[in-house]
Design a protein around this motif. Structure first.
Motif, PDB file in Angstrom:
ATOM      1  N   SER A  93      12.145  12.273  -9.388  1.00  0.00           N
ATOM      2  CA  SER A  93      12.281  11.565  -8.110  1.00  0.00           C
ATOM      3  C   SER A  93      10.900  11.369  -7.492  1.00  0.00           C
ATOM      4  CB  SER A  93      13.145  12.391  -7.155  1.00  0.00           C
ATOM      5  OG  SER A  93      12.459  13.583  -6.821  1.00  0.00           O
ATOM      6  N   SER A  94      10.808  10.419  -6.554  1.00  0.00           N
ATOM      7  CA  SER A  94       9.500  10.243  -5.894  1.00  0.00           C
ATOM      8  C   SER A  94       9.111  11.536  -5.186  1.00  0.00           C
ATOM      9  CB  SER A  94       9.488   9.078  -4.913  1.00  0.00           C
ATOM     10  OG  SER A  94      10.741   8.592  -4.628  1.00  0.00           O
ATOM     11  N   ARG A  95      10.113  12.200  -4.618  1.00  0.00           N
ATOM     12  CA  ARG A  95       9.790  13.425  -3.870  1.00  0.00           C
ATOM     13  C   ARG A  95       9.108  14.450  -4.779  1.00  0.00           C
ATOM     14  NH1 ARG A  95      13.476  15.344   0.981  1.00  0.00           N
ATOM     15  NH2 ARG A  95      12.916  13.181   1.410  1.00  0.00           N
ATOM     16  N   ARG A  96       9.720  14.675  -5.953  1.00  0.00           N
ATOM     17  CA  ARG A  96       9.177  15.669  -6.875  1.00  0.00           C
ATOM     18  C   ARG A  96       7.873  15.169  -7.496  1.00  0.00           C
ATOM     19  NH1 ARG A  96      10.826  18.118 -11.716  1.00  0.00           N
ATOM     20  NH2 ARG A  96      12.150  16.397 -12.370  1.00  0.00           N
ATOM     21  N   ILE A 125       0.904  -1.155   0.000  1.00  0.00           N
ATOM     22  CA  ILE A 125       0.000   0.000   0.000  1.00  0.00           C
ATOM     23  C   ILE A 125       0.940   1.201   0.000  1.00  0.00           C
ATOM     24  CG2 ILE A 125      -1.701   1.315   1.349  1.00  0.00           C
ATOM     25  CD1 ILE A 125      -2.906  -1.234   0.163  1.00  0.00           C
ATOM     26  N   LYS A 126       0.866   2.001  -1.036  1.00  0.00           N
ATOM     27  CA  LYS A 126       1.884   3.023  -1.274  1.00  0.00           C
ATOM     28  C   LYS A 126       1.708   4.279  -0.439  1.00  0.00           C
ATOM     29  CE  LYS A 126       3.377   0.547  -4.764  1.00  0.00           C
ATOM     30  NZ  LYS A 126       4.569  -0.298  -4.577  1.00  0.00           N
ATOM     31  N   TYR A 127       2.841   4.858  -0.119  1.00  0.00           N
ATOM     32  CA  TYR A 127       2.895   6.232   0.416  1.00  0.00           C
ATOM     33  C   TYR A 127       3.067   7.118  -0.809  1.00  0.00           C
ATOM     34  CZ  TYR A 127       6.404   9.928   1.570  1.00  0.00           C
ATOM     35  OH  TYR A 127       7.153  11.066   1.630  1.00  0.00           O
ATOM     36  N   TRP A 128       2.142   8.013  -1.033  1.00  0.00           N
ATOM     37  CA  TRP A 128       2.241   8.882  -2.209  1.00  0.00           C
ATOM     38  C   TRP A 128       1.603  10.218  -1.874  1.00  0.00           C
ATOM     39  CZ3 TRP A 128       5.547   8.798  -5.835  1.00  0.00           C
ATOM     40  CH2 TRP A 128       5.354   9.483  -7.039  1.00  0.00           C
ATOM     41  N   GLY A 129       2.396  11.175  -1.491  1.00  0.00           N
ATOM     42  CA  GLY A 129       1.895  12.506  -1.156  1.00  0.00           C
ATOM     43  C   GLY A 129       2.129  12.833   0.313  1.00  0.00           C
ATOM     44  N   LYS A 130       2.566  14.088   0.522  1.00  0.00           N
ATOM     45  CA  LYS A 130       2.843  14.547   1.901  1.00  0.00           C
ATOM     46  C   LYS A 130       1.838  15.611   2.306  1.00  0.00           C
ATOM     47  CE  LYS A 130       7.914  14.152   1.331  1.00  0.00           C
ATOM     48  NZ  LYS A 130       7.932  13.583  -0.031  1.00  0.00           N
ATOM     49  N   ARG A 131       1.505  15.610   3.586  1.00  0.00           N
ATOM     50  CA  ARG A 131       0.711  16.739   4.068  1.00  0.00           C
ATOM     51  C   ARG A 131       1.620  17.767   4.728  1.00  0.00           C
ATOM     52  NH1 ARG A 131      -0.128  12.674   8.124  1.00  0.00           N
ATOM     53  NH2 ARG A 131      -0.303  13.592  10.214  1.00  0.00           N
ATOM     54  N   ARG A 157      12.288  11.557   8.752  1.00  0.00           N
ATOM     55  CA  ARG A 157      12.709  12.911   8.368  1.00  0.00           C
ATOM     56  C   ARG A 157      13.729  12.892   7.242  1.00  0.00           C
ATOM     57  NH1 ARG A 157      11.709  16.320  12.844  1.00  0.00           N
ATOM     58  NH2 ARG A 157      12.395  18.023  11.522  1.00  0.00           N
ATOM     59  N   GLY A 158      14.378  11.728   7.041  1.00  0.00           N
ATOM     60  CA  GLY A 158      15.328  11.603   5.928  1.00  0.00           C
ATOM     61  C   GLY A 158      14.600  11.271   4.637  1.00  0.00           C
ATOM     62  N   SER A 159      13.743  10.283   4.710  1.00  0.00           N
ATOM     63  CA  SER A 159      12.947   9.874   3.552  1.00  0.00           C
ATOM     64  C   SER A 159      11.760   9.091   4.094  1.00  0.00           C
ATOM     65  CB  SER A 159      13.800   8.979   2.641  1.00  0.00           C
ATOM     66  OG  SER A 159      13.075   8.641   1.487  1.00  0.00           O
ATOM     67  N   GLY A 160      10.578   9.367   3.568  1.00  0.00           N
ATOM     68  CA  GLY A 160       9.374   8.751   4.122  1.00  0.00           C
ATOM     69  C   GLY A 160       9.473   7.234   4.213  1.00  0.00           C
ATOM     70  N   ASP A 215       6.923   1.074  -8.206  1.00  0.00           N
ATOM     71  CA  ASP A 215       7.101   2.331  -7.481  1.00  0.00           C
ATOM     72  C   ASP A 215       7.436   3.461  -8.450  1.00  0.00           C
ATOM     73  OD1 ASP A 215       6.602   1.496  -4.711  1.00  0.00           O
ATOM     74  OD2 ASP A 215       8.115   0.017  -5.252  1.00  0.00           O
ATOM     75  N   ALA A 216       8.213   4.429  -7.971  1.00  0.00           N
ATOM     76  CA  ALA A 216       8.488   5.595  -8.819  1.00  0.00           C
ATOM     77  C   ALA A 216       9.611   5.287  -9.809  1.00  0.00           C
ATOM     78  CB  ALA A 216       8.820   6.786  -7.934  1.00  0.00           C
ATOM     79  N   GLY A 217       9.402   4.264 -10.596  1.00  0.00           N
ATOM     80  CA  GLY A 217      10.389   3.864 -11.596  1.00  0.00           C
ATOM     81  C   GLY A 217       9.790   2.733 -12.411  1.00  0.00           C
TER      82      GLY A 217
HETATM   83  C1  DP6 Z   1       6.473   5.198  -4.653  1.00  0.00           C
HETATM   84  O1  DP6 Z   1      10.218   7.696   0.546  1.00  0.00           O
HETATM   85  O2  DP6 Z   1      11.363   7.995  -1.690  1.00  0.00           O
HETATM   86  O3  DP6 Z   1       8.185   4.241  -3.322  1.00  0.00           O
HETATM   87  O4  DP6 Z   1       9.721  10.858   1.508  1.00  0.00           O
HETATM   88  O5  DP6 Z   1      10.155  12.266  -0.490  1.00  0.00           O
HETATM   89  O6  DP6 Z   1      11.959  10.768   0.387  1.00  0.00           O
HETATM   90  P1  DP6 Z   1      10.464  10.985   0.212  1.00  0.00           P
HETATM   91  O7  DP6 Z   1       9.926   9.842  -0.771  1.00  0.00           O
HETATM   92  P2  DP6 Z   1      10.200   8.275  -0.809  1.00  0.00           P
HETATM   93  O8  DP6 Z   1       8.858   7.813  -1.580  1.00  0.00           O
HETATM   94  C2  DP6 Z   1       8.524   6.494  -1.799  1.00  0.00           C
HETATM   95  C3  DP6 Z   1       7.362   6.418  -2.720  1.00  0.00           C
HETATM   96  C4  DP6 Z   1       7.036   5.050  -3.256  1.00  0.00           C
HETATM   97  C5  DP6 Z   1       5.946   4.360  -2.428  1.00  0.00           C
HETATM   98  C6  DP6 Z   1       6.364   3.803  -1.081  1.00  0.00           C
HETATM   99  O9  DP6 Z   1       7.526   3.391  -0.901  1.00  0.00           O
HETATM  100  O10 DP6 Z   1       5.479   3.748  -0.211  1.00  0.00           O
END
Ligand code: DP6
Length: 331
Positions: free
Chosen positions: A190-193, A17-23, A138-141, A282-284
């Motif tokens: 990048s995933s961040r952008r 289940i993906k993390y996609w988007g920050k609040r 705080r380094g990367s989600g 994922d983002a690739g």
């Molecule tokens: C698509 O953790 O790389 O892999 O928090 O900006 O560093 P930042 O992003 P990152 O994003 C990962 C996004 C993903 C989905 C996931 O791993 O949940």
């Protein structure tokens, strides 16, 4: 001589289940809770040294000293630990990624989780894993989840104090992943952008938080039932929902390549042959295949003629972070 040293290993993880988007961009608070599987095969090993003899922060990755912009990311992250420990010393970070270049996997998850662990040990902070996961965030989600092994949920929480990962299931059963590498080039977006642009411009994004929370609940039930077909169906659907948000961004973009679509079809073909194989992306462009670990070699054999055996790597579920006495030898 005043010197503090810590060494830690952390494994990478792949979200079902993906993390996609920050609040919150600064604190890295996610829009939705999410869930991943930590993988045994891919990890980072990182040593940090704080000493009066070190003039300024420096960072070596896989044997190469990194430039200022990379050092700056590390410094800002390490500052969080320096503040907690009330230490004002510069540091040297030495890190190795055990992610075969051919795997084309992002390493930020294992990298920041390993660095968080190394700082915890070096500065004798004695942080518990939950606190460490909040700091890794705080380094990367995605690093939030790499503190733990097996299936891990990152609870979005209400703020910095409770947006953290928690272990969900130890994955000590017949489950694993096959990573199919289609392209190892550094990604253009990048995933961040990518996630920031999507949140800002996709009209479909407003559906994402709610749908994701529903899929997460279902995924948790499927994992508890150890029902791989059910898990796989949800994982495929959620990955495609994510990719649909990028296709509906403005301007639109996608991480899918022609070969990714071919691989998706191949995975569906595997199912017709009776394998429990389900894709996520994922983002690739690379495709990860969720399957029973016991089927992974047969799946590799089945896909090798079309995609090449050297582009397929199987992994079992991996453990949480491990503190080490010394940085293992690397050549
Ligand atoms: C698509 O953790 O790389 O892999 O928090 O900006 O560093 P930042 O992003 P990152 O994003 C990962 C996004 C993903 C989905 C996931 O791993 O949940």
């Amino acid at each position: 001589m005043e010197e503090y040293r810590g060494i830690c290993r952390a494994h990478t993880n792949i979200a079902l289940i993906k993390y996609w988007g920050k609040r919150d961009d600064e604190l890295i608070l996610p829009m939705n809770s999410n869930l991943s599987l930590t993988l045994d095969r891919f990890y980072s090993e990182t040593q940090v040294r704080f000493s009066k003899d070190i003039v300024e922060d420096c960072f070596q990755l896989d044997g190469e000293w990194q430039d200022n912009s990379e050092v700056e990311k590390i410094s800002r992250f390490v500052d969080l630990f320096r503040q907690l420990a009330q230490v004002d010393l510069a540091c040297e970070v030495i890190s190795y990624n055990h992610v075969p270049t051919a795997a084309g996997l992002a390493s930020s998850a294992s990298a920041f989780a390993a660095l968080a662990g190394a700082c915890n040990q070096a500065l004798r902070l004695d942080l518990d894993p939950l606190a460490l996961s909040r700091l890794a965030r705080r380094g990367s989600g995605s690093a939030t989840r790499s503190i733990f092994g097996g299936f891990v949920e990152w609870e979005k929480g209400s703020g910095d104090h409770d947006s953290q990962a928690v272990p969900f299931d130890d994955a000590n059963w017949d489950v694993g992943m096959v990573v199919l590498t289609l392209n190892t080039k550094k990604k253009a977006i990048s995933s961040r952008r990518g996630m920031k642009h999507t949140v800002a411009t996709s009209p479909f994004y407003q559906l994402w938080p709610q749908v994701s929370e529903e899929k997460l609940l279902e995924m948790k039930a499927a994992i508890k039932a150890r029902d791989l077909d059910w898990m796989g169906e949800i994982a495929e659907s959620h990955a495609m929902l994510m990719h649909a948000t990028t296709l509906s961004a403005n301007p639109a973009f996608t991480y899918l390549e022609a070969e990714s679509l071919k691989a998706i079809e191949a995975v569906k073909g595997l199912r017709q042959q009776g394998y429990k194989a389900y894709f996520t992306m994922d983002a690739g462009p690379n495709v990860k295949i969720l399957c029973p670990y016991s089927q992974s070699q047969a799946i590799i054999d089945a896909l090798a003629p079309e995609f090449g055996a050297d582009r397929l790597i199987a992994s079992r579920p991996g453990p949480g972070i491990q503190y080490l006495e010394a940085l293992p030898d690397h050549q």
